[in-house]
Design a protein around this motif. Structure first.
Motif, short mmCIF file in Angstrom:
data_model
loop_
_atom_site.label_atom_id
_atom_site.label_comp_id
_atom_site.label_asym_id
_atom_site.label_seq_id
_atom_site.Cartn_x
_atom_site.Cartn_y
_atom_site.Cartn_z
N TRP A 278 0.81 -1.20 0.00
CA TRP A 278 0.00 0.00 0.00
C TRP A 278 0.85 1.25 0.00
CZ3 TRP A 278 -5.35 0.03 -0.37
CH2 TRP A 278 -5.92 -1.24 -0.47
N GLN A 279 2.16 1.09 -0.01
CA GLN A 279 3.06 2.25 -0.06
C GLN A 279 2.98 2.94 -1.41
OE1 GLN A 279 7.12 2.14 1.16
NE2 GLN A 279 6.79 0.12 2.08
N GLY A 280 3.04 4.25 -1.37
CA GLY A 280 3.14 5.03 -2.60
C GLY A 280 1.86 5.16 -3.39
N LEU A 281 0.75 4.65 -2.87
CA LEU A 281 -0.49 4.71 -3.64
C LEU A 281 -1.00 6.14 -3.79
CD1 LEU A 281 -2.40 1.48 -2.56
CD2 LEU A 281 -1.00 1.90 -4.58
N ASP A 282 -0.75 6.99 -2.80
CA ASP A 282 -1.14 8.40 -2.95
C ASP A 282 -0.38 9.02 -4.12
OD1 ASP A 282 -2.94 8.32 -0.87
OD2 ASP A 282 -1.55 9.13 0.61
N THR A 283 0.90 8.76 -4.20
CA THR A 283 1.72 9.27 -5.31
C THR A 283 1.21 8.73 -6.63
OG1 THR A 283 3.65 9.41 -3.85
CG2 THR A 283 4.08 9.42 -6.22
N LEU A 284 0.88 7.46 -6.65
CA LEU A 284 0.38 6.82 -7.87
C LEU A 284 -0.95 7.44 -8.31
CD1 LEU A 284 0.69 4.73 -10.06
CD2 LEU A 284 -0.08 3.00 -8.44
N LEU A 285 -1.85 7.65 -7.36
CA LEU A 285 -3.13 8.27 -7.71
C LEU A 285 -2.93 9.69 -8.22
CD1 LEU A 285 -5.59 7.04 -4.93
CD2 LEU A 285 -5.37 6.25 -7.30
N GLU A 286 -2.00 10.43 -7.64
CA GLU A 286 -1.71 11.78 -8.12
C GLU A 286 -1.11 11.76 -9.52
OE1 GLU A 286 0.46 14.23 -5.28
OE2 GLU A 286 -0.54 13.15 -3.64
N ALA A 287 -0.40 10.69 -9.86
CA ALA A 287 0.20 10.57 -11.19
C ALA A 287 -0.83 10.21 -12.26
CB ALA A 287 1.31 9.52 -11.16
N MET A 288 -1.90 9.54 -11.88
CA MET A 288 -2.87 9.05 -12.86
C MET A 288 -3.46 10.13 -13.76
SD MET A 288 -3.08 5.86 -13.34
CE MET A 288 -4.61 5.73 -14.27
N PRO A 289 -3.91 11.27 -13.23
CA PRO A 289 -4.45 12.30 -14.15
C PRO A 289 -3.39 12.77 -15.16
CG PRO A 289 -5.13 12.77 -11.90
CD PRO A 289 -4.13 11.65 -11.83
N LEU A 290 -2.14 12.83 -14.74
CA LEU A 290 -1.06 13.24 -15.65
C LEU A 290 -0.87 12.20 -16.75
CD1 LEU A 290 1.50 14.40 -12.92
CD2 LEU A 290 -0.04 15.84 -14.28
N VAL A 291 -0.97 10.94 -16.40
CA VAL A 291 -0.87 9.86 -17.39
C VAL A 291 -2.07 9.93 -18.34
CG1 VAL A 291 -0.93 7.34 -17.72
CG2 VAL A 291 0.49 8.33 -15.90
N LEU A 292 -3.26 10.10 -17.78
CA LEU A 292 -4.49 10.08 -18.58
C LEU A 292 -4.59 11.27 -19.54
CD1 LEU A 292 -6.95 8.84 -15.83
CD2 LEU A 292 -6.13 7.55 -17.83
N GLU A 293 -3.88 12.35 -19.25
CA GLU A 293 -3.86 13.49 -20.18
C GLU A 293 -3.26 13.10 -21.52
OE1 GLU A 293 -1.66 16.77 -18.53
OE2 GLU A 293 -3.12 17.08 -16.92
N GLU A 294 -2.35 12.12 -21.50
CA GLU A 294 -1.64 11.74 -22.72
C GLU A 294 -1.96 10.34 -23.23
OE1 GLU A 294 2.56 12.47 -22.95
OE2 GLU A 294 2.42 14.05 -21.43
N HIS A 295 -2.42 9.48 -22.36
CA HIS A 295 -2.57 8.07 -22.76
C HIS A 295 -3.70 7.44 -21.97
CE1 HIS A 295 -1.47 3.95 -23.71
NE2 HIS A 295 -0.55 4.41 -24.55
N PRO A 296 -4.64 6.77 -22.64
CA PRO A 296 -5.65 6.05 -21.87
C PRO A 296 -4.99 4.88 -21.13
CG PRO A 296 -5.87 5.56 -24.20
CD PRO A 296 -4.80 6.60 -24.07
N ALA A 297 -5.25 4.77 -19.87
CA ALA A 297 -4.63 3.72 -19.07
C ALA A 297 -5.57 3.32 -17.95
CB ALA A 297 -3.30 4.21 -18.48
N ARG A 298 -5.45 2.11 -17.53
CA ARG A 298 -6.22 1.62 -16.38
C ARG A 298 -5.23 1.13 -15.32
NH1 ARG A 298 -11.24 2.23 -17.57
NH2 ARG A 298 -12.08 1.72 -19.60
N LEU A 299 -5.55 1.44 -14.09
CA LEU A 299 -4.72 1.04 -12.97
C LEU A 299 -5.50 0.04 -12.14
CD1 LEU A 299 -2.29 1.33 -11.03
CD2 LEU A 299 -3.49 3.28 -10.01
N LYS A 300 -4.90 -1.12 -11.92
CA LYS A 300 -5.52 -2.14 -11.07
C LYS A 300 -4.65 -2.28 -9.83
CE LYS A 300 -7.24 -6.08 -12.69
NZ LYS A 300 -7.33 -7.50 -13.17
N ILE A 301 -5.23 -1.98 -8.67
CA ILE A 301 -4.52 -2.12 -7.40
C ILE A 301 -5.02 -3.41 -6.77
CG2 ILE A 301 -4.12 -1.10 -5.13
CD1 ILE A 301 -4.78 1.65 -6.46
#
Length: 179
Positions: free
Chosen positions: A1-24
């Motif tokens: 569960w470490q780093g999930l806040d950072t990962l969630l904050e990164a998702m909108p930045l990723v989605l701006e350029e590339h459709p992606a799905r994150l499975k935790i």
């Protein structure tokens, strides 16, 4: 569960350029799951991020195999930097031949070299994490090369048999110095 806040904050930045799905994947504590689910909703990421429960040990390779790339967003904290840890997930991802994005921590650098077997990002930095994710999503040949090199390194240096031989060697040296 470490780093999930950072990962969630990164998702909108990723989605701006590339459709992606994150499975935790993982059970976590009830409070953790609840807080994470709330954050996912608040950020409007429900369509892009799924929070799965735990899976049996035997099915972990199948879950990893479904991923286009794997993430180890470990945080920069005392446990990971001073006390020491062994992020087994890093070895599992590499052993399954998956492209890896991981936090640039000493313990991770012992397992994978940046740009050779994985892409490493500045811990707790969502923009750098997003940059590494997008690099692999946008460059499949690079992702494939890193995955292959990482898999070869794990098989060459990090099997249980190799770990056993190293441990036996330590014991033998200790016994020699005592005798």
């Amino acid at each position: 569960w470490q780093g999930l806040d950072t990962l969630l904050e990164a998702m909108p930045l990723v989605l701006e350029e590339h459709p992606a799905r994150l499975k935790i994947v993982g059970q976590g504590r009830k409070e953790q799951r609840k807080s994470l689910q709330k954050r996912i909703r608040k950020m409007g990421l429900e369509g892009w991020v799924s929070l799965e429960g735990s899976v049996s040990h035997d099915t972990i390779p199948q879950v990893i195999n479904q991923a286009h790339l794997c993430l180890a967003p470990l945080s920069f904290n005392d446990r990971n930097v001073t006390q020491g840890c062994c992020p087994i997930k890093v070895l599992e991802y590499l052993a399954c031949g998956k492209p890896l994005v991981a936090a640039n921590l000493p313990v991770v650098r012992e397992l994978a070299c940046d740009g050779q077997e994985a892409l490493l990002f500045t811990p707790d930095d969502p923009a750098d994490l997003a940059r590494c994710i997008l690099t692999l999503l946008n460059d499949p040949p690079l992702a494939e090369r890193l995955a292959e090199a990482g898999c070869q390194r794990v098989r060459r240096e990090f099997t249980w048999e190799i770990a056993q031989q190293k441990l036996l060697g330590v014991y033998e040296r200790l016994l020699e110095t005592e005798g």
